[in-house]
Design a protein around this motif. Structure first.
Motif, PDB file in Angstrom:
ATOM      1  N   ILE A 268       0.880  -1.178   0.000  1.00 59.04           N
ATOM      2  CA  ILE A 268       0.000   0.000   0.000  1.00 59.04           C
ATOM      3  C   ILE A 268       0.915   1.226   0.000  1.00 59.04           C
ATOM      4  CG2 ILE A 268      -1.748   1.302   1.267  1.00 59.04           C
ATOM      5  CD1 ILE A 268      -2.757  -1.334   2.431  1.00 59.04           C
ATOM      6  N   GLY A 269       0.942   1.920  -1.120  1.00 56.56           N
ATOM      7  CA  GLY A 269       1.804   3.095  -1.221  1.00 56.56           C
ATOM      8  C   GLY A 269       3.264   2.796  -0.967  1.00 56.56           C
ATOM      9  N   GLY A 270       3.720   1.644  -1.383  1.00 54.35           N
ATOM     10  CA  GLY A 270       5.123   1.279  -1.187  1.00 54.35           C
ATOM     11  C   GLY A 270       5.410   0.611   0.145  1.00 54.35           C
ATOM     12  N   VAL A 271       4.426   0.562   1.040  1.00 54.05           N
ATOM     13  CA  VAL A 271       4.592  -0.093   2.350  1.00 54.05           C
ATOM     14  C   VAL A 271       4.124  -1.538   2.228  1.00 54.05           C
ATOM     15  CG1 VAL A 271       4.015  -0.031   4.799  1.00 54.05           C
ATOM     16  CG2 VAL A 271       4.164   2.105   3.497  1.00 54.05           C
ATOM     17  N   ARG A 272       4.972  -2.460   2.637  1.00 54.05           N
ATOM     18  CA  ARG A 272       4.622  -3.883   2.546  1.00 54.05           C
ATOM     19  C   ARG A 272       4.080  -4.352   3.895  1.00 54.05           C
ATOM     20  NH1 ARG A 272       6.771  -9.003   3.011  1.00 54.05           N
ATOM     21  NH2 ARG A 272       6.227 -10.447   1.330  1.00 54.05           N
ATOM     22  N   LEU A 273       2.892  -4.948   3.865  1.00 48.61           N
ATOM     23  CA  LEU A 273       2.213  -5.396   5.081  1.00 48.61           C
ATOM     24  C   LEU A 273       1.830  -6.862   4.950  1.00 48.61           C
ATOM     25  CD1 LEU A 273      -0.174  -2.334   5.478  1.00 48.61           C
ATOM     26  CD2 LEU A 273       1.910  -2.741   6.791  1.00 48.61           C
ATOM     27  N   ILE A 274       1.925  -7.599   6.053  1.00 47.04           N
ATOM     28  CA  ILE A 274       1.525  -9.006   6.056  1.00 47.04           C
ATOM     29  C   ILE A 274       0.514  -9.249   7.170  1.00 47.04           C
ATOM     30  CG2 ILE A 274       3.720  -9.795   5.095  1.00 47.04           C
ATOM     31  CD1 ILE A 274       4.491 -10.767   7.924  1.00 47.04           C
ATOM     32  N   ASP A 275      -0.270 -10.306   6.986  1.00 45.65           N
ATOM     33  CA  ASP A 275      -1.213 -10.729   8.018  1.00 45.65           C
ATOM     34  C   ASP A 275      -1.611 -12.171   7.721  1.00 45.65           C
ATOM     35  OD1 ASP A 275      -2.826 -10.665  10.266  1.00 45.65           O
ATOM     36  OD2 ASP A 275      -4.130  -9.053   9.545  1.00 45.65           O
ATOM     37  N   ASN A 276      -2.267 -12.806   8.680  1.00 39.97           N
ATOM     38  CA  ASN A 276      -2.655 -14.203   8.499  1.00 39.97           C
ATOM     39  C   ASN A 276      -3.712 -14.586   9.520  1.00 39.97           C
ATOM     40  OD1 ASN A 276      -1.438 -15.618  11.022  1.00 39.97           O
ATOM     41  ND2 ASN A 276       0.222 -14.345  10.257  1.00 39.97           N
ATOM     42  N   ILE A 277      -4.336 -15.721   9.264  1.00 39.01           N
ATOM     43  CA  ILE A 277      -5.167 -16.384  10.278  1.00 39.01           C
ATOM     44  C   ILE A 277      -4.842 -17.875  10.267  1.00 39.01           C
ATOM     45  CG2 ILE A 277      -7.114 -14.754  10.294  1.00 39.01           C
ATOM     46  CD1 ILE A 277      -8.575 -16.795   8.424  1.00 39.01           C
ATOM     47  N   PHE A 278      -4.893 -18.464  11.432  1.00 39.05           N
ATOM     48  CA  PHE A 278      -4.823 -19.921  11.558  1.00 39.05           C
ATOM     49  C   PHE A 278      -6.260 -20.433  11.551  1.00 39.05           C
ATOM     50  CE2 PHE A 278      -0.807 -18.539  13.294  1.00 39.05           C
ATOM     51  CZ  PHE A 278       0.083 -19.553  12.999  1.00 39.05           C
ATOM     52  N   TYR A 279      -6.539 -21.415  10.708  1.00 38.83           N
ATOM     53  CA  TYR A 279      -7.886 -21.993  10.676  1.00 38.83           C
ATOM     54  C   TYR A 279      -7.784 -23.476  10.992  1.00 38.83           C
ATOM     55  CZ  TYR A 279     -12.549 -23.412   9.244  1.00 38.83           C
ATOM     56  OH  TYR A 279     -13.822 -23.926   9.230  1.00 38.83           O
ATOM     57  N   GLU A 280      -8.467 -23.872  12.055  1.00 34.20           N
ATOM     58  CA  GLU A 280      -8.410 -25.275  12.494  1.00 34.20           C
ATOM     59  C   GLU A 280      -9.772 -25.932  12.432  1.00 34.20           C
ATOM     60  OE1 GLU A 280      -6.333 -25.589  16.216  1.00 34.20           O
ATOM     61  OE2 GLU A 280      -4.717 -24.284  15.527  1.00 34.20           O
TER      62      GLU A 280
END
Length: 280
Positions: A268-280
């Motif tokens: 986003i505008g040159g900013v790198r972002l990560i995220d996640n969810i664990f699904y069990e």
């Protein structure tokens, strides 16, 4: 809180600590926020002594990444750590960490070449190098890592097992802004409008979770829905969308069988972002 800024001083302090005391360790790169505070709280609750390190590790940054501009807020960080009740703040220099006297551990795993490892080839070799060195300096009983950096958490666990480190790795839930945006030191780079865009990352992961709960099993369908949900916002460009089986750490190409890790990386505008969810 005692602040230690050299390897030699830290080793003297560490030698003075009784082996009967449990040492909790939170390694950081500084620019601390409530996500870090949750890691520190975990250590304060579980350990007799809590050590936090701040070291911006150049070896985990690529050539065109943000090492030089990475936020450095040591005074503010010190205030946060002092008020939290941390016992030791370790502020090593490059030559302390990468001294020939400090052992490192080389660790290769195919999962380190996927996701973040594919997009950032220097990242996991650099992380394993610095964390193994910090573990050999601090000699903690336990160390705390956030689930936001899920791939890192998984690989550090594997490193500890393969390397025979007598350390318990304790995962801590991702801390989020009210919008759902995962807390990150890089969020400081975002403008107000970009922050609103970034909140769509977690919403896309919740969409994936909803699809799974309602019986959708086709990984391609789920990934496409995540992508469509993200790309509605023109400020977002997608680096990767991944669904990994947690049993074998392989990318799911057909039917999803839980447990899985659903991960997203965007710009986003040159900013790198990560995220996640664990699904069990």
């Amino acid at each position: 809180m005692k602040i230690i800024s050299s390897l030699s001083e830290f080793l003297v302090w560490r030698a003075s600590i009784s082996s009967s005391l449990k040492v909790g360790f939170v390694p950081t790169m500084g620019a601390l926020h409530n996500g870090h505070a949750a890691l520190i709280k975990g250590s304060l609750n579980e350990a007799d002594i809590t050590v936090v390190s701040i070291f911006v590790n150049p070896k985990q940054f690529g050539e065109n990444e943000d090492f030089s501009s990475y936020p450095r807020t040591v005074e503010k960080d010190c205030d946060l750590l002092q008020s939290a009740g941390v016992d030791i703040l370790f502020l090593p220099q490059y030559e302390d960490i990468y001294s020939d006297d400090v052992k490192s551990f080389a660790f290769e795993h195919f999962f380190s070449r996927q996701l973040e490892g594919k997009s950032r080839p220097n990242f996991f070799p650099g992380v394993v190098n610095v964390v193994s060195r910090l573990f050999n300096i601090v000699k903690p009983s336990m160390s705390f890592f956030g689930k936001k950096d899920a791939q890192q958490l998984i690989l550090i666990n594997k490193m500890v097992n393969v390397g025979g480190f007598p350390i318990k790795i304790i995962p801590v839930e991702t801390i989020r802004e009210p919008s759902g945006l995962a807390m990150s030191s890089r969020n400081i780079y975002l403008s107000k409008s970009q922050t609103i865009s970034a909140s769509k990352i977690y919403k896309s992961l919740l969409l994936a979770e909803s699809l799974l709960k309602h019986g959708e099993k086709d990984a391609r369908v789920i990934k496409n829905e995540i992508k469509k949900n993200l790309l509605v916002d023109p400020a977002i460009s997608v680096d990767y969308i991944s669904i990994v089986c947690l049993n074998d750490l392989k990318e799911v190409s057909g039917e999803v069988c839980s447990p899985v890790l659903v991960s997203v990386a965007v710009y986003i505008g040159g900013v790198r972002l990560i995220d996640n969810i664990f699904y069990e």
